[in-house]
Design a protein around this motif. Structure first.
Motif, short mmCIF file in Angstrom:
data_model
loop_
_atom_site.label_atom_id
_atom_site.label_comp_id
_atom_site.label_asym_id
_atom_site.label_seq_id
_atom_site.Cartn_x
_atom_site.Cartn_y
_atom_site.Cartn_z
N LEU A 109 11.91 1.59 -11.71
CA LEU A 109 12.45 1.77 -10.37
C LEU A 109 13.95 2.09 -10.46
CD1 LEU A 109 12.11 1.57 -7.26
CD2 LEU A 109 12.70 -0.85 -7.49
N LEU A 110 14.37 3.14 -9.77
CA LEU A 110 15.78 3.52 -9.75
C LEU A 110 16.49 2.94 -8.52
CD1 LEU A 110 15.48 7.24 -10.88
CD2 LEU A 110 16.22 5.28 -12.25
N TYR A 111 15.91 3.15 -7.34
CA TYR A 111 16.52 2.61 -6.13
C TYR A 111 15.51 2.63 -4.99
CZ TYR A 111 17.44 7.63 -5.42
OH TYR A 111 17.33 8.99 -5.33
N THR A 112 15.85 1.91 -3.91
CA THR A 112 15.01 1.78 -2.74
C THR A 112 15.75 2.29 -1.52
OG1 THR A 112 13.87 -0.14 -3.66
CG2 THR A 112 13.72 0.17 -1.28
N LEU A 113 15.06 3.11 -0.70
CA LEU A 113 15.62 3.62 0.55
C LEU A 113 15.02 2.83 1.71
CD1 LEU A 113 15.26 7.43 -0.22
CD2 LEU A 113 17.26 5.98 -0.61
N LEU A 152 6.48 12.13 3.45
CA LEU A 152 7.67 12.53 2.69
C LEU A 152 7.69 14.06 2.63
CD1 LEU A 152 7.31 10.13 -0.39
CD2 LEU A 152 8.94 9.86 1.50
N ALA A 153 8.87 14.64 2.79
CA ALA A 153 9.02 16.09 2.68
C ALA A 153 10.42 16.42 2.22
CB ALA A 153 8.74 16.77 4.02
N LEU A 154 10.51 17.44 1.37
CA LEU A 154 11.81 17.90 0.88
C LEU A 154 12.25 19.09 1.72
CD1 LEU A 154 13.77 17.19 -1.45
CD2 LEU A 154 12.73 19.07 -2.72
N LEU A 155 13.44 19.01 2.29
CA LEU A 155 13.97 20.08 3.12
C LEU A 155 14.68 21.13 2.28
CD1 LEU A 155 15.43 17.94 6.06
CD2 LEU A 155 13.14 18.93 5.81
N PRO A 156 14.85 22.36 2.80
CA PRO A 156 15.49 23.43 2.03
C PRO A 156 16.90 23.09 1.56
CG PRO A 156 14.35 24.36 3.92
CD PRO A 156 14.30 22.86 4.08
N ASN A 157 17.61 22.23 2.30
CA ASN A 157 18.97 21.86 1.90
C ASN A 157 19.00 20.72 0.91
OD1 ASN A 157 18.27 19.69 3.48
ND2 ASN A 157 19.85 20.01 5.05
N GLY A 158 17.82 20.29 0.45
CA GLY A 158 17.76 19.25 -0.57
C GLY A 158 17.63 17.84 -0.05
N SER A 205 0.83 -1.21 0.00
CA SER A 205 0.00 0.00 0.00
C SER A 205 0.86 1.26 0.00
CB SER A 205 -0.91 0.00 1.23
OG SER A 205 -1.61 1.22 1.33
N VAL A 206 0.66 2.12 -0.98
CA VAL A 206 1.45 3.35 -1.12
C VAL A 206 0.69 4.51 -0.51
CG1 VAL A 206 2.80 4.77 -2.69
CG2 VAL A 206 2.29 2.40 -3.31
N ARG A 207 1.32 5.18 0.45
CA ARG A 207 0.64 6.25 1.19
C ARG A 207 0.91 7.64 0.63
NH1 ARG A 207 -3.19 3.96 4.25
NH2 ARG A 207 -3.47 6.12 4.90
N ARG A 208 2.15 7.90 0.20
CA ARG A 208 2.52 9.24 -0.22
C ARG A 208 3.44 9.18 -1.43
NH1 ARG A 208 -1.12 10.41 2.17
NH2 ARG A 208 -1.40 11.74 4.00
N ALA A 209 3.42 10.29 -2.20
CA ALA A 209 4.35 10.46 -3.31
C ALA A 209 4.88 11.89 -3.28
CB ALA A 209 3.65 10.19 -4.64
N LEU A 210 6.10 12.08 -3.75
CA LEU A 210 6.72 13.40 -3.75
C LEU A 210 7.61 13.52 -4.97
CD1 LEU A 210 7.29 16.06 -2.13
CD2 LEU A 210 9.25 14.87 -1.15
N LEU A 211 7.44 14.61 -5.71
CA LEU A 211 8.31 14.89 -6.86
C LEU A 211 9.61 15.49 -6.35
CD1 LEU A 211 8.46 14.94 -9.98
CD2 LEU A 211 7.64 17.31 -9.85
N LEU A 212 10.73 14.89 -6.73
CA LEU A 212 12.04 15.34 -6.29
C LEU A 212 12.63 16.34 -7.29
CD1 LEU A 212 13.44 11.92 -5.02
CD2 LEU A 212 12.27 13.72 -3.72
N PRO A 213 13.61 17.14 -6.87
CA PRO A 213 14.15 18.19 -7.75
C PRO A 213 14.72 17.68 -9.06
CG PRO A 213 14.81 18.58 -5.48
CD PRO A 213 14.16 17.23 -5.50
N ASP A 214 15.19 16.45 -9.11
CA ASP A 214 15.77 15.92 -10.35
C ASP A 214 14.71 15.33 -11.29
OD1 ASP A 214 15.09 13.62 -9.00
OD2 ASP A 214 17.11 12.76 -9.00
N LEU A 235 15.86 14.63 1.79
CA LEU A 235 14.51 14.06 1.84
C LEU A 235 14.23 13.62 3.27
CD1 LEU A 235 11.93 13.03 0.38
CD2 LEU A 235 13.15 10.86 0.05
N ALA A 236 13.16 14.12 3.86
CA ALA A 236 12.75 13.71 5.20
C ALA A 236 11.59 12.72 5.07
CB ALA A 236 12.32 14.91 6.05
#
Length: 199
Positions: free
Chosen positions: A172-176, A186-192, A141-150, A194-195
């Motif tokens: 799929l590129l990679y798994t964290l 998921l949240a993107l921080l100002p310093n780039g 089950s996928v809860r959230r999605a976030l577009l990353l800067p790249d 990923l939280a």
């Protein structure tokens, strides 16, 4: 100041989704199947803009503001509805999931990403929305999605992992890995960086 300025009252069931319009109006989607529009300065609802009885009265889990004053809503009917906010008309329905639509992300090129309790990530071309152009299996089950800067897409799921996808080819590129329970935020921080937040 830490003081509550307004309490927005009107929904009659759980509220799962928010988004902001360009004019600062707050939009909310609820399990009462209504989409409501709020003046955040006064705390009052724009009642005349309300959209009711959406998604077969099954409830709303996600919202996303699209170009040209359109809104996408993801429902518990397993479908994505596209709305014209100028006249409140539903202009299209996207079908491709088999469970609740938990999150929606607007992409470049008039595309939309959706993630669902069915474990899949779908990429839609809104010019030809009959079926997703890519359908990727996160595996849980996928809860959230976030577009990353790249330009890649991160998804968080009940398999305790975050996966990062190439949305142009649906790969799929990679798994964290590191969480020991479901990943909900998921949240993107100002310093780039990923939280990520677990449950």
């Amino acid at each position: 100041t830490g003081v509550c300025e307004h309490t927005l009252k009107g929904h009659t069931n759980f509220i799962h989704a928010f988004t902001l319009l360009h004019d600062g109006v707050l939009v909310s989607g609820s399990m009462d199947s209504s989409i409501r529009f709020w003046n955040t300065e006064t705390g009052k609802e724009y009642v005349e803009r309300r959209i009711e009885n959406t998604h077969g009265n099954s409830g709303i889990y996600s919202l996303a503001l699209l170009p040209e004053n359109m809104l996408a809503s993801g429902g518990c009917d397993y479908k994505i509805a596209l709305w014209n906010l100028n006249n409140k008309n539903q202009i299209n329905t996207l079908s491709g999931h088999s469970s609740n639509i938990n999150d929606l992300v607007v992409l470049s090129g008039n595309r939309l990403a959706s993630v669902s309790h069915d474990g899949y990530v779908c990429i839609w071309n809104l010019n030809t929305p009959a079926q997703p152009i890519h359908k990727m299996n996160h595996g849980s089950s996928v809860r959230r999605a976030l577009l990353l800067p790249d330009g890649t897409l991160a998804t968080a799921a009940h398999d305790n992992n975050i996966k990062v996808w190439n949305i142009d080819i649906g790969a799929l590129l990679y798994t964290l890995s590191g969480h020991t329970h479901w990943v909900y935020m998921l949240a993107l921080l100002p310093n780039g960086l990923l939280a990520t937040g677990g449950y």
